[in-house]
Write a protein that holds these residues in place. Structure first.
Motif, mmCIF file in Angstrom:
data_model
loop_
_atom_site.group_PDB
_atom_site.id
_atom_site.type_symbol
_atom_site.label_atom_id
_atom_site.label_comp_id
_atom_site.label_asym_id
_atom_site.label_seq_id
_atom_site.Cartn_x
_atom_site.Cartn_y
_atom_site.Cartn_z
ATOM 1 N N VAL A 221 0.846 -1.184 0.000
ATOM 2 C CA VAL A 221 0.000 0.000 0.000
ATOM 3 C C VAL A 221 0.887 1.241 0.000
ATOM 4 O O VAL A 221 1.894 1.306 0.720
ATOM 5 C CB VAL A 221 -0.925 -0.008 1.243
ATOM 6 N N ILE A 222 0.530 2.214 -0.832
ATOM 7 C CA ILE A 222 1.205 3.515 -0.831
ATOM 8 C C ILE A 222 0.124 4.582 -0.719
ATOM 9 O O ILE A 222 -0.778 4.655 -1.564
ATOM 10 C CB ILE A 222 2.051 3.729 -2.099
ATOM 11 N N ASP A 269 -6.396 1.462 -7.538
ATOM 12 C CA ASP A 269 -6.876 2.536 -6.671
ATOM 13 C C ASP A 269 -7.357 1.887 -5.374
ATOM 14 O O ASP A 269 -8.313 1.108 -5.358
ATOM 15 C CB ASP A 269 -8.016 3.288 -7.363
ATOM 16 N N LEU A 270 -6.669 2.171 -4.281
ATOM 17 C CA LEU A 270 -6.936 1.499 -3.019
ATOM 18 C C LEU A 270 -8.376 1.696 -2.553
ATOM 19 O O LEU A 270 -8.986 0.797 -1.949
ATOM 20 C CB LEU A 270 -5.953 2.001 -1.950
ATOM 21 N N LYS A 271 -8.946 2.855 -2.818
ATOM 22 C CA LYS A 271 -10.302 3.147 -2.353
ATOM 23 C C LYS A 271 -11.350 2.318 -3.093
ATOM 24 O O LYS A 271 -12.497 2.236 -2.644
ATOM 25 C CB LYS A 271 -10.597 4.632 -2.527
ATOM 26 N N LEU A 321 -11.176 -1.550 -15.498
ATOM 27 C CA LEU A 321 -11.431 -0.108 -15.598
ATOM 28 C C LEU A 321 -11.907 0.458 -14.270
ATOM 29 O O LEU A 321 -11.511 1.566 -13.877
ATOM 30 C CB LEU A 321 -12.468 0.147 -16.692
ATOM 31 N N ASP A 322 -12.704 -0.295 -13.537
ATOM 32 C CA ASP A 322 -13.299 0.237 -12.313
ATOM 33 C C ASP A 322 -12.303 0.386 -11.181
ATOM 34 O O ASP A 322 -12.562 1.131 -10.228
ATOM 35 C CB ASP A 322 -14.447 -0.677 -11.857
ATOM 36 N N THR A 330 -5.189 9.071 -4.739
ATOM 37 C CA THR A 330 -4.146 9.443 -3.765
ATOM 38 C C THR A 330 -3.577 8.219 -3.055
ATOM 39 O O THR A 330 -2.459 8.279 -2.529
ATOM 40 C CB THR A 330 -4.711 10.416 -2.723
ATOM 41 N N ASP A 331 -4.338 7.124 -3.007
ATOM 42 C CA ASP A 331 -3.873 5.915 -2.331
ATOM 43 C C ASP A 331 -3.929 4.758 -3.326
ATOM 44 O O ASP A 331 -4.946 4.561 -4.013
ATOM 45 C CB ASP A 331 -4.760 5.576 -1.121
ATOM 46 N N ILE A 332 -2.860 3.977 -3.385
ATOM 47 C CA ILE A 332 -2.801 2.881 -4.350
ATOM 48 C C ILE A 332 -2.330 1.603 -3.677
ATOM 49 O O ILE A 332 -1.730 1.633 -2.590
ATOM 50 C CB ILE A 332 -1.860 3.208 -5.529
#
Length: 788
Positions: A221-222, A269-271, A321-322, A330-332
Motif C-alpha cells: 500500500v502507498i 486505486d486502493l479506495k 477499468l473500475d 491518492t492511495d494505491i
C-alpha cells in the motif's frame, strides 16, 4: 520492442557506433530490425514562452502572441497562432524565421493582415509524435532560448528489436543492456533497487487460491501520493519513444518499469478495493471491463485478481477499468507478481487483443527479481509523486526450479567444431553472469532465474557460441578419412532392383504409409489393421499392410489423365501386427501393369498384357534363385489367375490379375496385373563363376510326353534339373498341346533337351543314356507317358 538508444546507453555504453551495436546484437541472436532517428534535425527551433496574447482582429480562430525567445531576438516576437491551447505563460517550441521543418520553410509573413515572425509548433510538426492535439507544451522549467533539439534530446535514435520467444529476458531495456555488456565485455550499471522503508502499517490481506497459477504475488500500500504530479519529461520521452503515451504519473511509472526491466506491474486505486485481495480463477457468468473499455465474458480457466465482491484485473493481461488509477487517486495498492506462463498463454488470442504484460508473462518473467522490482517502482513513485509506503506483502509457493547443468568442454568442442579452453569457457560464463563451479575440468552451471531457455547442456554451448561470436567460428571442411566400403556381390542393392524395373518400363511411385481402412478390408481381408490415433485425413486412418491399394489409386489417377498404358512400382514399408510386438515393419516391393504390352505402333500388333508377361518380369527379378508359382487364391485377385510365389516352399510374394469385382468398383476398363514381393527375397544374387566353353558340338533331343492336366510344368522342370545327367545343359518346354484324343484330363508337353560335354564329342549312346534317365524320372514321379 522499441526503445531509445540514449536510454540504453545509461546502463551500458560501449565504445561502438549504433550500427556496430546493432550488428553485435543481431549476430548474438537478438535481431535489430530497424534503427530510426527520433526526429529529423530541426535547427532554429528554440524554447519560447508566450508572454501575452490577443485575438486576431480579422479571424476568430487566430491568436496574436508575443513570444519571448531569449537571446535569439532582441525583443519578443509577434507570431500568429491558431492552436486551441495557446495561452499566456506556457512554454512551447518556437520555429524562428529561416527554420526548416520537414518540407516547410518558415518565413516572415502576414496572416489576415497581421505580421507573423515565426511559428509555434506541435509535436507532429516537429516529427516527435504522430499525435497533435495542439501546441507541444513544455515544462515550466524549460530554459527560454535554448535549442529545442538539444533540450528535447532529439539527438537520439529508436532501436526496434525482433525478440524470439525464448529470449523473454531481452523484453526490457535493462535486459538488452545486460546482453550487450556480456557480448561487448563492457561494464553494466545496476538498477537502484534499494528497499524502501515502510512508514505506515497499512496492509491488504492476500489470498492466493491457485498457487500453481501464481507462485509469487507481492504488493504494498502507498498512501498520500500527489495526484496532480506531472510525469518528468525524461520519462515521457522514453515512453513515447517506446510507443506508449503518457497517462498519469503512477501509470507511467508502472509502464516505465515494464519497459525498462521486463517486469509487468499494476497499480490499483486502493479506495476501490473492497476487503481482501484474491487470486483465483473466474466463476461462472463473471465478466470484467478492462482498461481499454473491452467487456470480457470470463471463462473458468482465466485467472483473476479480485476483492471480496468483484474482479479487479485479468491477471497477467490487463487491469479492470473500475479499479484503475485516475488523476484524483491518492492511495494505491502496487502489485508485482509472477504468473505461470501456461496460465497466461493463449488468453490474449481468445479475448481478441494482447498487452505488453501478457506478451511478457506468457514467455516468462524473472521471478527472482519480483521483490526488487517492487522496491524499484516504489522508489520511483516516491521520488516523483511522494507518498508513504507500507510493508511489502508477499505470498510465495513453489517457484520454478533451476537445477544446475553439467557442461563438458569436450562436448563443447564436438558441438561447435572448434576448441574453447576452460579459461575461455569460464570467462564467457562470467560475462553472462552465470553461477558456475569448475571441478575436474567440468563445469556445473546454474541457469539464472531470468533465462527460461537454458535447460540442457546444448543450451549453454549455444551461449558460448554467442559470446565467442557466430561469425568468429571458423568454417572448416570435414576431415574424415575416406575408406572404400566393401560391396558384396552376393546381395543386390535396392537401387539395382529399382533400375531393373525402370529398364523394364516401370516408373517408381511413393505413396503414404497411411491408407484407407476399406483397402485393407477389401483387398487384403485385414479386418484389424493398425489404426492411427490422429490421422492426417479421415480416409488415411490406418497403416498399410500391403502396397497394392496405393498402386490401384495411382492407376486411377493416371487413367483419369488419359494414360492408357501404365507400369508402376513401389518399394516401401508395410506394417503388420504380431503376437510379440504391436507393430512390425516389413519392406516390400510391389508392381502394377495395365494396358498393352507395347506402346501403340505399326511394327507390333496390339496385345493386352497378361499374367505370363508379368510372370516373366518376376522371374527376371529372381534370376539367381529357383522360384515356384503355386495356384493359391488371394482376395484381391481373379480366382483363376492368382499365384503365390515360393522359394523352397517358403512364401515370398503374390502375383495375380485384379479380381473382376474390384475392377468394376474402381472403374477400370481393363484388368490390371499386380505383384507384391518381400524385398529381402529379391536381393540375393549368385557370384559369377568362370566356366570353360565346350569345343564340342551340342546334341539336341526332344521329349514329348502326356501328363495329367493338374501337374504344374514347374514341378516337372525342377525334378528334371535335380536328377539330370551332367552332360544335360538345358531343358526347355517349347510346346503345350491339348486334344480330345489325349483325354480331357491330359495334356501334351514337349521339352527341348540340349546335351554337351566339354571333354569329348557325344555319341548316340551317351545321349540316349542321358535321355533315358530323364524319361525314368518322368514316368516314376509324374506317371508321364512318352508319345510316339
Amino acid at each position: 520492442m522499441k526503445f531509445s538508444e540514449n536510454w540504453l546507453r545509461t546502463f551500458v555504453n560501449p565504445n561502438s557506433t549504433r550500427e556496430d551495436l546493432a550488428h553485435l546484437l543481431t549476430m548474438a541472436g537478438v535481431e535489430v530490425e530497424m534503427i530510426e532517428p527520433v526526429a529529423a534535425p530541426c535547427d532554429q527551433v528554440v524554447v519560447g514562452e508566450v508572454q501575452q496574447i490577443e485575438k486576431h482582429p480579422d479571424a476568430d480562430r487566430l491568436t496574436v502572441c508575443q513570444v519571448d525567445v531569449g537571446d535569439c531576438a532582441d525583443e519578443p516576437l509577434q507570431i500568429v497562432c491558431g492552436a486551441p491551447n495557446v495561452r499566456a505563460g506556457i512554454k512551447i517550441p518556437c520555429a524562428l524565421v529561416g527554420a526548416q521543418l520537414a518540407d516547410l520553410k518558415i518565413k516572415k509573413t502576414k496572416l489576415r493582415g497581421v505580421e507573423s515572425s515565426g511559428m509555434l509548433c506541435s509535436a507532429r510538426e516537429l516529427g516527435v509524435s504522430q499525435i497533435a492535439d495542439g501546441l507541444l507544451e513544455l515544462p515550466g522549467s524549460a530554459p527560454v532560448g535554448k535549442s529545442f533539439y538539444d533540450y528535447y534530446a532529439l539527438n537520439d535514435h529508436v532501436f526496434t528489436l525482433s525478440i524470439t520467444p525464448n529470449r523473454a529476458d531481452c523484453l526490457g531495456v535493462y535486459g538488452v543492456a545486460r546482453e550487450i555488456s556480456a557480448i561487448a565485455n563492457t561494464q553494466l550499471k545496476s538498477l537502484n533497487t534499494v528497499p524502501v522503508n515502510a512508514v505506515i502499517d497499512d496492509e491488504l490481506d492476500i489470498h492466493v487460491h491457485m498457487p500453481d497459477a501464481c507462485p509469487l504475488y507481492s504488493g504494498r500500500v502507498i498512501r498520500d501520493i500527489e495526484p496532480d504530479t506531472e510525469t518528468p519529461l525524461w520519462m515521457k520521452q522514453r515512453l513515447e519513444r517506446s510507443g506508449l503515451r503518457s497517462i498519469n504519473a503512477v501509470v507511467d511509472i508502472t509502464n516505465y518499469v515494464l519497459l525498462e526491466t521486463g517486469q509487468p506491474m499494476h497499480a490499483f486505486d486502493l479506495k476501490k478495493i473492497d476487503g481482501d485481495l484474491h487470486v483465483r480463477y473466474a466463476k461462472p457468468d463473471e465478466s470484467i471491463q478492462l482498461l481499454n473499455e473491452s467487456q470480457i465474458a470470463l471463462t473458468a480457466d482465466m485467472l483473476l485478481i479480485t476483492d471480496d465482491r468483484k474482479p479487479l484485473a485479468l491477471a497477467g493481461i490487463m487491469g479492470g477499468l473500475d479499479s484503475g488509477v485516475v488523476m484524483k487517486t491518492t492511495d494505491i495498492f502496487l502489485e508485482c507478481a509472477y504468473f505461470n506462463p501456461d496460465v497466461i498463454s493463449g488468453k490474449s488470442f481468445r479475448i481478441g487483443f494482447s498487452s505488453d504484460s501478457a506478451y511478457r508473462f506468457e514467455r516468462g518473467v524473472d521471478f527472482g527479481a519480483t521483490r526488487s522490482m517492487l522496491e524499484y517502482a516504489t522508489g520511483l513513485i516516491q521520488s516523483i509523486c511522494g507518498g508513504k509506503a507500507g510493508p511489502v506483502i508477499e505470498k510465495c509457493s513453489s517457484l520454478p526450479q533451476r537445477p544446475p547443468v553439467i557442461v563438458r568442454p569436450d562436448r563443447v568442442i564436438r558441438v561447435l567444431g572448434m576448441v574453447l579452453d576452460n579459461s575461455q569457457i569460464a570467462e564467457y560464463f562470467t560475462r553472462l553472469r552465470f553461477d558456475f563451479t569448475e571441478q575436474d575440468g567440468v563445469f556445473k552451471v546454474t541457469p539464472p532465474s531470468y533465462r527460461f531457455d537454458l535447460v540442457i547442456e546444448e543450451d549453454f554451448i549455444e551461449e558460448l557460441a554467442r559470446m565467442h561470436g557466430y561469425d568468429a567460428i571458423p568454417a572448416q571442411l570435414p576431415t574424415a578419412g575416406q575408406v572404400m566400403l566393401p560391396v558384396p556381390e552376393s546381395v543386390r542393392t535396392t537401387a539395382q532392383i529399382k533400375q531393373m524395373l525402370v529398364m523394364r518400363d516401370y516408373q517408381e511411385v511413393i505413396n503414404y504409409a497411411f491408407v484407407d481402412k476399406a483397402w485393407e478390408i477389401e483387398l487384403i481381408q485385414n479386418d484389424d489393421p493398425i489404426a492411427l490415433q490422429n490421422p492426417i485425413a479421415s480416409h488415411l486412418n490406418v497403416m498399410r499392410s500391403s502396397l497394392m491399394g496405393g498402386l490401384i489409386a495411382n492407376l486411377q489417377f493416371n487413367l483419369n489423365r488419359k494414360q492408357e498404358r501404365v507400369r508402376l512400382f513401389e518399394l516401401g514399408y508395410c506394417f503388420e501386427k504380431s503376437a510379440a510386438k504391436p507393430c512390425i515393419q516389413v519392406e516390400k516391393l510391389a508392381g502394377l501393369a495395365y494396358g498393352n504390352v507395347y506402346y501403340e505402333q505399326w511394327g507390333v500388333a496390339s496385345r493386352t498384357i497378361d499374367f505370363y508377361d508379368v510372370k516373366s518380369e518376376i522371374e527376371m527379378l529372381y534370376q539367381f534363385q529357383t522360384i515356384e508359382f503355386q495356384p493359391v487364391a488371394h482376395p484381391a485377385f481373379h480366382p483363376g489367375k492368382s499365384a503365390q510365389i515360393t522359394i523352397n516352399t517358403k512364401p515370398v510374394g503374390w502375383l495375380g490379375e485384379l479380381h473382376p469385382k474390384w475392377q468394376k468398383k474402381y472403374d477400370l476398363p481393363k484388368p490390371a496385373l499386380l505383384f507384391e514381393l518381400l524385398l529381402d527375397s529379391v536381393l540375393p544374387a549368385s557370384l559369377a563363376q568362370s566356366k570353360e566353353l565346350s569345343k564340342f558340338p551340342p546334341v539336341r533331343r526332344d521329349i514329348a510326353i502326356t501328363v495329367d492336366n493338374q501337374i504344374p510344368v514347374q514341378s516337372i522342370l525342377s525334378s528334371l534339373y535335380e536328377q539330370k545327367s551332367a552332360i544335360v545343359t538345358e531343358i526347355t518346354l517349347f510346346d503345350i498341346y491339348r486334344d480330345n484324343a489325349l483325354g480331357k484330363q491330359n495334356k501334351s508337353l514337349t521339352f527341348k533337351v540340349i546335351l554337351q560335354d566339354s571333354e569329348k564329342t557325344l555319341t548316340d549312346t551317351d545321349a540316349d543314356a542321358a535321355i533315358f534317365s530323364l524319361l525314368r524320372v518322368l514316368e516314376n514321379e509324374f506317371n508321364a507317358v512318352l508319345r510316339n
